[in-house]
Enzyme design. Structure first.
Site, PDB file in Angstrom:
ATOM      1  N   CYS A 161       3.811  46.775 -67.702  1.00  0.00           N
ATOM      2  CA  CYS A 161       3.666  45.517 -66.633  1.00  0.00           C
ATOM      3  C   CYS A 161       2.262  45.259 -66.298  1.00  0.00           C
ATOM      4  O   CYS A 161       1.391  45.610 -67.171  1.00  0.00           O
ATOM      5  CB  CYS A 161       4.678  45.543 -65.662  1.00  0.00           C
ATOM      6  SG  CYS A 161       4.423  46.466 -64.204  1.00  0.00           S
ATOM      7  N   CYS A 215       5.488  36.993 -55.309  1.00  0.00           N
ATOM      8  CA  CYS A 215       4.866  35.985 -55.835  1.00  0.00           C
ATOM      9  C   CYS A 215       4.211  35.929 -57.074  1.00  0.00           C
ATOM     10  O   CYS A 215       3.934  35.134 -57.743  1.00  0.00           O
ATOM     11  CB  CYS A 215       3.979  35.194 -54.571  1.00  0.00           C
ATOM     12  SG  CYS A 215       4.891  34.539 -53.406  1.00  0.00           S
TER      13      CYS A 215
END
Length: 386
Positions: free
Chosen positions: A343, A195
């Site tokens: 990231c 998510c």
């Protein structure tokens, strides 16, 4: 229900339950006698815990090790601004006791692992799985099968949610399917974003978590028909629903015709995550080393493998190549100078390095340890985090 009595305060509090003919005093007594373990206190865990506590489940255990972050507040309605930085289980305990002091709340401030899962789950009547990662889903499922406990499952992603009841034995003693009958093996690492990577509509966990709470109550009280042998699918974007029929598989490694698994396993390895040999092959630099490279004019390429919406929130001026497209766009990766890949926290970028090394035998790649979060903490505190 013999041995369980409702006090005057409980008759008043649960009057709307008791007035339902099919539910009545006996249904409320069963709730009071029940012990439910909720794994995960995030998006699904928030409405699940609130409604189970309000409903009067006698004992609720909560398992989590995370802390409340500002990005949680968009959907995790159990918390507010005052809880940021607190352990989720501690903040949850305070909120739930304020909602219903008659419920006994047990806090397990730990990560659920193969070493402690059986010990923790053994003391509860059923488990409600509100986790968001495959290793824990398989762990919860397998522990419930080995201990013969029902597992009320739910998951969410972007606009979609699903709910089912696994390992449920009906009044005739017939056992229903479990998660391994639906998904015998996990998807390859990195194929399905979580998510945080893919996003989730804020109201979706409220909808799905409430349905999950409803299934917990049905399993406890025997009122209604639980979702055993069925998988409920909901799409908030199109407002459509489907219900798929599930069956037990003779090849299920836990309880099929020829079981091959009789104990819990290493679920990180099973799901292809944190393989030690692969991790050792990934070269890393930390954010301080990255700053040193910049200061001395080191010639390197910086690649960001997050999603475009994440890049818009905060970035380090790297080239954006999302993890899902990294192999298709490998021609954008330099072969003749150092390449730093990053990231949000370092996980996806490590996967990107592994994939590029495996498919193109590149030896000039470095993973930025800690990613954007480490950079914001150690180098630039003004950088937005999420």
């Amino acid at each position: 229900m013999a041995g369980i009595k409702l006090e005057a305060e409980e008759f008043a509090r649960y009057a709307r339950h008791i007035s339902i003919p099919e539910f009545g005093v006996e249904g409320q007594q069963k709730l009071k006698a029940a012990k439910v373990l909720v794994v995960g206190t995030g998006g699904l865990g928030s409405p699940l815990l609130l409604y189970l506590t309000a409903a009067g489940v006698g004992t609720i255990g909560i398992v989590d090790f995370d802390v409340v972050d500002r990005s949680n507040l968009q959907r995790q309605v159990l918390y507010d601004e005052r809880d940021i930085g607190k352990k989720k289980v501690r903040a949850a305990h305070e909120r739930l006791k304020a909602l219903n002091p008659l419920v006994h709340i047990i806090v397990h401030e730990t990560m659920l692992t193969s070493e402690n899962a059986l010990e923790i789950i053994r003391d509860y009547d059923l488990v409600a799985d509100g986790t968001d990662n495959f290793p824990t889903r398989y762990l919860v499922n397998d522990a419930c099968v080995l201990l013969d406990k029902p597992n009320v499952y739910a998951s969410i992603f972007r606009f979609e949610g699903q709910v089912s009841v696994f390992n449920y034995r009906n009044d005739e003693g017939i056992l229903g399917p479990n998660y391994r009958d639906l998904f015998p093996e996990p998807p390859p690492p990195g194929l399905v974003p979580n998510c945080a990577e893919g996003g989730v509509l804020g109201v979706l966990p409220g909808i799905i978590g409430s349905l999950q709470a409803s299934e917990v109550i049905k399993v406890i009280t025997g009122v209604g028909d639980p979702l055993s042998g069925r998988l409920f699918l909901f799409d908030a974007a199109s407002f459509t629903t489907r219900t798929l029929n599930l069956q037990r598989s003779k090849d299920n490694p836990l309880n099929g015709e020829n079981p091959t698994q009789t104990e819990l396993i290493d679920y990180q390895q099973f799901c292809g995550i944190n393989n030690e040999q692969e991790s050792q092959e990934v070269k890393e630099i930390n954010v301080q080393e990255l700053e040193e490279w910049k200061a001395r004019g080191e010639d390197f390429q910086l690649i960001d493998v997050r999603e475009s919406f994440e890049y818009e929130i905060a970035n380090l001026d790297g080239e954006l190549i999302p993890l899902g497209t990294i192999l298709q766009e490998a021609d954008r990766i330099s072969r003749d100078k150092k390449v730093v890949i990053h990231c949000k926290a370092g996980g996806r970028s490590a996967k990107a390095v592994e994939q590029l090394q495996e498919h193109f035998q590149l030896e000039n790649l470095y993973n930025l340890k800690g990613g954007i979060l480490a950079y914001a903490k150690e180098v630039d505190s003004a950088l937005a985090t999420y």
